[in-house]
Design a protein around this motif. Structure first.
Motif, PDB file in Angstrom:
ATOM      1  N   SER A   1     107.254  24.767   2.321  1.00  0.00           N
ATOM      2  CA  SER A   1     106.732  23.578   1.661  1.00  0.00           C
ATOM      3  C   SER A   1     106.605  23.850   0.171  1.00  0.00           C
ATOM      4  O   SER A   1     106.580  25.007  -0.268  1.00  0.00           O
ATOM      5  N   CYS A   2     106.543  22.781  -0.574  1.00  0.00           N
ATOM      6  CA  CYS A   2     106.476  22.900  -2.034  1.00  0.00           C
ATOM      7  C   CYS A   2     105.696  21.716  -2.574  1.00  0.00           C
ATOM      8  O   CYS A   2     106.098  20.566  -2.389  1.00  0.00           O
ATOM      9  N   ALA A   3     104.584  22.003  -3.234  1.00  0.00           N
ATOM     10  CA  ALA A   3     103.731  20.964  -3.793  1.00  0.00           C
ATOM     11  C   ALA A   3     104.011  20.806  -5.280  1.00  0.00           C
ATOM     12  O   ALA A   3     104.015  21.793  -6.021  1.00  0.00           O
ATOM     13  N   ALA A   4     104.234  19.576  -5.692  1.00  0.00           N
ATOM     14  CA  ALA A   4     104.565  19.286  -7.086  1.00  0.00           C
ATOM     15  C   ALA A   4     103.389  18.644  -7.802  1.00  0.00           C
ATOM     16  O   ALA A   4     102.589  17.912  -7.202  1.00  0.00           O
ATOM     17  N   SER A   5     103.288  18.903  -9.086  1.00  0.00           N
ATOM     18  CA  SER A   5     102.291  18.254  -9.928  1.00  0.00           C
ATOM     19  C   SER A   5     102.878  18.086 -11.324  1.00  0.00           C
ATOM     20  O   SER A   5     103.857  18.733 -11.683  1.00  0.00           O
ATOM     21  N   GLY A   6     102.256  17.185 -12.070  1.00  0.00           N
ATOM     22  CA  GLY A   6     102.688  16.978 -13.449  1.00  0.00           C
ATOM     23  C   GLY A   6     103.792  15.957 -13.617  1.00  0.00           C
ATOM     24  O   GLY A   6     104.316  15.796 -14.720  1.00  0.00           O
ATOM     25  N   LEU A   7     104.143  15.282 -12.546  1.00  0.00           N
ATOM     26  CA  LEU A   7     105.145  14.220 -12.628  1.00  0.00           C
ATOM     27  C   LEU A   7     104.907  13.241 -11.483  1.00  0.00           C
ATOM     28  O   LEU A   7     104.191  13.559 -10.525  1.00  0.00           O
ATOM     29  N   HIS A   8     105.522  12.054 -11.617  1.00  0.00           N
ATOM     30  CA  HIS A   8     105.377  11.071 -10.540  1.00  0.00           C
ATOM     31  C   HIS A   8     106.415  11.384  -9.494  1.00  0.00           C
ATOM     32  O   HIS A   8     107.565  10.916  -9.554  1.00  0.00           O
ATOM     33  N   PHE A   9     105.983  12.179  -8.522  1.00  0.00           N
ATOM     34  CA  PHE A   9     106.875  12.799  -7.548  1.00  0.00           C
ATOM     35  C   PHE A   9     107.787  11.784  -6.869  1.00  0.00           C
ATOM     36  O   PHE A   9     108.976  12.038  -6.671  1.00  0.00           O
ATOM     37  N   ALA A  10     107.257  10.638  -6.532  1.00  0.00           N
ATOM     38  CA  ALA A  10     108.031   9.652  -5.764  1.00  0.00           C
ATOM     39  C   ALA A  10     109.236   9.113  -6.525  1.00  0.00           C
ATOM     40  O   ALA A  10     110.133   8.530  -5.923  1.00  0.00           O
ATOM     41  N   ASP A  11     109.269   9.324  -7.821  1.00  0.00           N
ATOM     42  CA  ASP A  11     110.368   8.799  -8.636  1.00  0.00           C
ATOM     43  C   ASP A  11     111.602   9.686  -8.644  1.00  0.00           C
ATOM     44  O   ASP A  11     112.632   9.311  -9.199  1.00  0.00           O
TER      45      ASP A  11
END
Length: 122
Positions: free
Chosen positions: A21-31
């Motif tokens: 798994s990989c969790a993202a932050s700092g951007l609007h992931f869904a885009d």
């Protein structure tokens, strides 16, 4: 600042399964389209799989087709890679990626995770 934090990989026997798994932050992931890459010792980094942000289109490298499944949870800003029927040749450092695209038949990305080691023993 964009950050991608991957789960720990591990050591698994051939034929076994592992989920990254990989969790993202700092951007609007869904885009963004997301993906996974890997780099085996002495080899170039290669695209493994991708998943669009719009219509759910997926792509898999021939070497993992039918064994790996990519998915995403936009509510959790997380991308997953389910790896089944693992083979010793799947041994590599795996990198998650966000904002991926194809050019000339190759997968590219703007953002990368730190990488996690997956080792498959025979």
């Amino acid at each position: 600042e964009v950050q991608l934090v991957e789960s720990r990989g591990g050591l698994v026997q051939a034929g076994g399964s592992l989920r990254l798994s990989c969790a993202a932050s700092g951007l609007h992931f869904a885009d963004y389209a997301v993906g996974w890459f890997r780099q085996a010792p002495g080899k170039e980094r290669e695209g493994v799989s991708s998943l669009s942000n719009s219509d759910g289109t997926t792509w898999y490298a021939d070497s993992v087709k039918g064994r790996f499944t990519i998915s995403r949870d936009n509510a959790k800003n997380t991308v997953y890679l389910q790896m089944n029927s693992l083979k010793p040749e799947d041994t590599a450092i795996y990198y998650c990626a966000v904002d991926v695209w194809f050019r000339g038949g190759r997968l590219y990305s703007n953002y990368w995770g730190q990488g996690t080691q997956v080792t498959v023993s025979s």
